[in-house]
Every structure is written in C-alpha cells, then in structure tokens.
Write a protein that holds these residues in place. Sequence first.
Motif, mmCIF file in Angstrom:
data_model
loop_
_atom_site.group_PDB
_atom_site.id
_atom_site.type_symbol
_atom_site.label_atom_id
_atom_site.label_comp_id
_atom_site.label_asym_id
_atom_site.label_seq_id
_atom_site.Cartn_x
_atom_site.Cartn_y
_atom_site.Cartn_z
ATOM 1 N N GLU A 1 8.746 -16.354 -9.688
ATOM 2 C CA GLU A 1 7.913 -16.997 -8.773
ATOM 3 C C GLU A 1 8.449 -17.490 -7.556
ATOM 4 N N ARG A 2 9.516 -18.238 -7.816
ATOM 5 C CA ARG A 2 10.229 -18.931 -6.976
ATOM 6 C C ARG A 2 10.604 -18.118 -5.650
ATOM 7 N N LYS A 3 10.916 -16.763 -6.170
ATOM 8 C CA LYS A 3 11.374 -15.823 -5.054
ATOM 9 C C LYS A 3 10.247 -15.611 -4.254
ATOM 10 N N TYR B 1 -0.376 -13.056 -8.064
ATOM 11 C CA TYR B 1 0.140 -13.562 -6.893
ATOM 12 C C TYR B 1 -0.646 -12.631 -5.540
ATOM 13 N N ILE C 1 7.395 -17.193 -3.775
ATOM 14 C CA ILE C 1 6.706 -18.348 -3.022
ATOM 15 C C ILE C 1 7.759 -18.397 -1.655
ATOM 16 N N SER C 2 8.977 -18.374 -1.874
ATOM 17 C CA SER C 2 9.971 -18.322 -0.887
ATOM 18 C C SER C 2 9.905 -17.455 0.292
ATOM 19 N N ASP D 1 9.582 -17.588 -13.979
ATOM 20 C CA ASP D 1 9.989 -18.754 -13.048
ATOM 21 C C ASP D 1 10.718 -18.486 -12.074
ATOM 22 N N ALA D 2 11.668 -17.738 -12.157
ATOM 23 C CA ALA D 2 12.936 -17.380 -11.121
ATOM 24 C C ALA D 2 11.977 -16.298 -10.157
#
Length: 130
Positions: free
Chosen positions: A84-86, A109, A88-89, A81-82
């Motif tokens: 993935e957030r990176k 991705y 996307i950001s 999850d962490a």
Amino acid sequence: MTVVTAGFVVLDCSEPEKLAAFYKEFLDGEETDATANRVEIQGADGMRMAFRRDVNATPPSWPRPENSLQAHLDFHVDDLDAAERKVISLGGRALEAKDGGGPYEERGYADPSGHSFTLRKGATTAPKQG
C-alpha cells in the motif's frame, strides 16, 4: 503449432507513458516496447501489460454501487502495508482500505488513471499431509 505468441492486459488511458511508469515501478518491471500510442511493460514476475492511448478515456467508477465492476487487476503480495505504501507513493489511491474477512485479506486501489485493482494477501496454510 502455437497460435498465440503473447498475451497482455491492456488498459486504455489518456497518458500511456505515465501509467506505464506507475505499473513498471510497482511491478519492478521494465519497458519492452513503446510507440506513440502504446507502451508495453513486463513485470519482474513475467506479467505483461500494455497501455493504449485513448484521448477520450474516462476513469472507471467502481466501487460506486450504481455501476458494476467490469474488470480489475489482482496482485498477490506478501505485505499489504508495504504494498500500500508503494502504491500511494507512486500516485495510486485507496478505494477500500478495510481488510475483508475470510481466507484472504485484500484492499482495493485505483491507479493514477482510475483503473481499479486489488492487493491480496493469501492466508498462511500448512502443507498438504498424506
């Protein structure tokens, strides 16, 4: 005598500076060399990548079923999850957001230029006995 002195994963793209910035941030790395048509980086774990300018580059089409996956990158992470957030950001996008079964959890991705990669979390295993 060593014949090969360095190895790189090289991705063709229309804007190597922008793609190098994505991977440099994602891998907590640094730029090691740059010319007008190529940028090289090294990630904190030692992974070396280069990004070569190709004005006619088109993004890969995976995961569309009519095209085979020719190559992609795998990154092992501790926290999907962490990570993935990176991604996307930094401008990446999810291709396959569901976790697969089996000993590994993984998600697919694409980077900002469309190259595919997988974030993979290994299963926790007990140390070998005996």
